[in-house]
Design a protein around this motif. Structure first.
Motif, PDB file in Angstrom:
ATOM      1  N   GLN A  32       0.812  -1.214   0.000  1.00  0.00           N
ATOM      2  CA  GLN A  32       0.000   0.000   0.000  1.00  0.00           C
ATOM      3  C   GLN A  32       0.852   1.274   0.000  1.00  0.00           C
ATOM      4  OE1 GLN A  32      -0.833  -2.606   2.228  1.00  0.00           O
ATOM      5  NE2 GLN A  32      -2.414  -3.251   0.793  1.00  0.00           N
ATOM      6  N   ARG A  33       1.926   1.283   0.779  1.00  0.00           N
ATOM      7  CA  ARG A  33       2.721   2.510   0.956  1.00  0.00           C
ATOM      8  C   ARG A  33       3.734   2.744  -0.163  1.00  0.00           C
ATOM      9  NH1 ARG A  33       3.311   4.622   6.141  1.00  0.00           N
ATOM     10  NH2 ARG A  33       4.368   6.285   5.017  1.00  0.00           N
ATOM     11  N   SER A  34       4.196   1.685  -0.799  1.00  0.00           N
ATOM     12  CA  SER A  34       5.216   1.796  -1.858  1.00  0.00           C
ATOM     13  C   SER A  34       4.872   0.854  -3.011  1.00  0.00           C
ATOM     14  CB  SER A  34       6.592   1.481  -1.282  1.00  0.00           C
ATOM     15  OG  SER A  34       6.912   2.367  -0.228  1.00  0.00           O
ATOM     16  N   PRO A  35       3.733   1.090  -3.671  1.00  0.00           N
ATOM     17  CA  PRO A  35       3.262   0.139  -4.689  1.00  0.00           C
ATOM     18  C   PRO A  35       4.213  -0.028  -5.870  1.00  0.00           C
ATOM     19  CG  PRO A  35       1.929   2.136  -4.713  1.00  0.00           C
ATOM     20  CD  PRO A  35       2.816   2.213  -3.502  1.00  0.00           C
ATOM     21  N   GLU A  36       4.880   1.012  -6.310  1.00  0.00           N
ATOM     22  CA  GLU A  36       5.798   0.877  -7.444  1.00  0.00           C
ATOM     23  C   GLU A  36       6.999   0.018  -7.063  1.00  0.00           C
ATOM     24  OE1 GLU A  36       6.855   4.549  -9.331  1.00  0.00           O
ATOM     25  OE2 GLU A  36       4.772   5.226  -9.375  1.00  0.00           O
ATOM     26  N   TRP A  37       7.535   0.242  -5.860  1.00  0.00           N
ATOM     27  CA  TRP A  37       8.668  -0.549  -5.407  1.00  0.00           C
ATOM     28  C   TRP A  37       8.251  -2.009  -5.248  1.00  0.00           C
ATOM     29  CZ3 TRP A  37      10.199  -3.807  -1.551  1.00  0.00           C
ATOM     30  CH2 TRP A  37      11.565  -4.068  -1.476  1.00  0.00           C
ATOM     31  N   TYR A  38       7.059  -2.244  -4.688  1.00  0.00           N
ATOM     32  CA  TYR A  38       6.543  -3.595  -4.497  1.00  0.00           C
ATOM     33  C   TYR A  38       6.409  -4.313  -5.848  1.00  0.00           C
ATOM     34  CZ  TYR A  38       3.486  -7.402  -2.978  1.00  0.00           C
ATOM     35  OH  TYR A  38       2.942  -8.642  -2.719  1.00  0.00           O
ATOM     36  N   ALA A  39       5.912  -3.601  -6.859  1.00  0.00           N
ATOM     37  CA  ALA A  39       5.793  -4.192  -8.192  1.00  0.00           C
ATOM     38  C   ALA A  39       7.178  -4.553  -8.739  1.00  0.00           C
ATOM     39  CB  ALA A  39       5.078  -3.230  -9.135  1.00  0.00           C
ATOM     40  N   GLY A  40       8.159  -3.690  -8.507  1.00  0.00           N
ATOM     41  CA  GLY A  40       9.521  -3.983  -8.938  1.00  0.00           C
ATOM     42  C   GLY A  40      10.090  -5.196  -8.228  1.00  0.00           C
ATOM     43  N   LEU A  41       9.797  -5.309  -6.931  1.00  0.00           N
ATOM     44  CA  LEU A  41      10.249  -6.476  -6.155  1.00  0.00           C
ATOM     45  C   LEU A  41       9.655  -7.754  -6.728  1.00  0.00           C
ATOM     46  CD1 LEU A  41      11.672  -7.673  -3.602  1.00  0.00           C
ATOM     47  CD2 LEU A  41       9.465  -7.371  -2.452  1.00  0.00           C
ATOM     48  N   LEU A  57      10.225 -16.824  -7.314  1.00  0.00           N
ATOM     49  CA  LEU A  57       8.969 -17.193  -6.657  1.00  0.00           C
ATOM     50  C   LEU A  57       7.847 -17.258  -7.678  1.00  0.00           C
ATOM     51  CD1 LEU A  57       9.119 -14.829  -3.579  1.00  0.00           C
ATOM     52  CD2 LEU A  57       9.723 -17.226  -3.658  1.00  0.00           C
ATOM     53  N   GLU A  58       7.015 -18.249  -7.563  1.00  0.00           N
ATOM     54  CA  GLU A  58       5.855 -18.335  -8.440  1.00  0.00           C
ATOM     55  C   GLU A  58       4.724 -17.479  -7.905  1.00  0.00           C
ATOM     56  OE1 GLU A  58       4.798 -22.376  -9.165  1.00  0.00           O
ATOM     57  OE2 GLU A  58       6.795 -22.885  -9.876  1.00  0.00           O
ATOM     58  N   GLU A  59       4.695 -17.256  -6.603  1.00  0.00           N
ATOM     59  CA  GLU A  59       3.643 -16.476  -5.979  1.00  0.00           C
ATOM     60  C   GLU A  59       4.230 -15.190  -5.418  1.00  0.00           C
ATOM     61  OE1 GLU A  59       1.517 -18.793  -3.118  1.00  0.00           O
ATOM     62  OE2 GLU A  59       1.548 -20.569  -4.385  1.00  0.00           O
ATOM     63  N   ALA A  60       3.354 -14.323  -4.947  1.00  0.00           N
ATOM     64  CA  ALA A  60       3.783 -13.083  -4.313  1.00  0.00           C
ATOM     65  C   ALA A  60       4.533 -13.407  -3.022  1.00  0.00           C
ATOM     66  CB  ALA A  60       2.572 -12.212  -4.003  1.00  0.00           C
ATOM     67  N   PRO A  61       5.397 -12.489  -2.588  1.00  0.00           N
ATOM     68  CA  PRO A  61       6.075 -12.721  -1.308  1.00  0.00           C
ATOM     69  C   PRO A  61       5.065 -12.836  -0.164  1.00  0.00           C
ATOM     70  CG  PRO A  61       6.958 -10.782  -2.444  1.00  0.00           C
ATOM     71  CD  PRO A  61       5.757 -11.236  -3.206  1.00  0.00           C
ATOM     72  N   ALA A  62       5.433 -13.568   0.868  1.00  0.00           N
ATOM     73  CA  ALA A  62       4.611 -13.623   2.070  1.00  0.00           C
ATOM     74  C   ALA A  62       4.633 -12.245   2.723  1.00  0.00           C
ATOM     75  CB  ALA A  62       5.164 -14.684   3.023  1.00  0.00           C
ATOM     76  N   GLU A  63       3.582 -11.924   3.437  1.00  0.00           N
ATOM     77  CA  GLU A  63       3.497 -10.619   4.088  1.00  0.00           C
ATOM     78  C   GLU A  63       3.224 -10.790   5.575  1.00  0.00           C
ATOM     79  OE1 GLU A  63       0.584  -8.200   2.133  1.00  0.00           O
ATOM     80  OE2 GLU A  63       1.574  -8.349   0.192  1.00  0.00           O
ATOM     81  N   LEU A  64       3.775  -9.869   6.368  1.00  0.00           N
ATOM     82  CA  LEU A  64       3.478  -9.784   7.775  1.00  0.00           C
ATOM     83  C   LEU A  64       3.578  -8.322   8.185  1.00  0.00           C
ATOM     84  CD1 LEU A  64       6.452 -10.652   9.965  1.00  0.00           C
ATOM     85  CD2 LEU A  64       6.547 -11.318   7.613  1.00  0.00           C
ATOM     86  N   PRO A  65       2.964  -7.918   9.281  1.00  0.00           N
ATOM     87  CA  PRO A  65       3.049  -6.521   9.703  1.00  0.00           C
ATOM     88  C   PRO A  65       4.505  -6.082   9.881  1.00  0.00           C
ATOM     89  CG  PRO A  65       1.391  -7.688  10.967  1.00  0.00           C
ATOM     90  CD  PRO A  65       2.131  -8.723  10.161  1.00  0.00           C
TER      91      PRO A  65
END
Length: 134
Positions: free
Chosen positions: A75-84, A92-100
């Motif tokens: 949410q806070r850095s969507p462009e960077w997240y898309a680049g990651l 990875l075949e799936e999105a990275p795992a997320e945690l707070p």
């Protein structure tokens, strides 16, 4: 002197000693590293080196079976997240795992090391879960 691959001696040694199920954290310049957690400082100036550039270099030598990011990153850095996700796509075949974000910071003492870059994007941190090459 090495001709190719990771040229930074501490980063190269970190990848060489990483074992299955261990974690390595690639971090932005502001991530607080707990006392006692090894930290490799790569930051030269704001933005240099960028975390995604360091990640690309690390992925040439490190087997990664998973990744974890702070839930706030998307949410806070969507462009960077898309680049990651683009860089990790081959890993990875799936999105990275997320945690707070606070839980991500709580995981730092368990990492083999934190590699702090010059990245200044908010929440630009990723925990790499080491795999095996067989």
């Amino acid at each position: 002197m090495k001709r190719r691959g990771l040229l930074h001696p501490d980063l190269s040694a970190l990848v060489a000693r990483a074992g299955h199920t261990q974690t390595i954290v690639l971090a932005d310049t502001g991530l607080p590293v707990p006392a006692g957690t090894p930290c490799i400082e790569l930051g030269v100036t704001a933005g240099l080196p960028a975390l995604l550039d360091v990640l690309r270099a690390v992925l040439t030598e490190l087997v990664v079976e998973g990744a974890t990011v702070a839930a706030e990153t998307r949410q806070r850095s969507p462009e960077w997240y898309a680049g990651l996700r683009e860089v990790l796509g081959e890993v990875l075949e799936e999105a990275p795992a997320e945690l707070p974000h606070e839980a991500l910071k709580a995981a730092l003492p368990h990492a083999l090391a934190v590699v702090r870059t010059g990245e200044t994007t908010p929440y630009a941190n990723v925990i790499l879960h080491c795999g095996v090459n067989f």
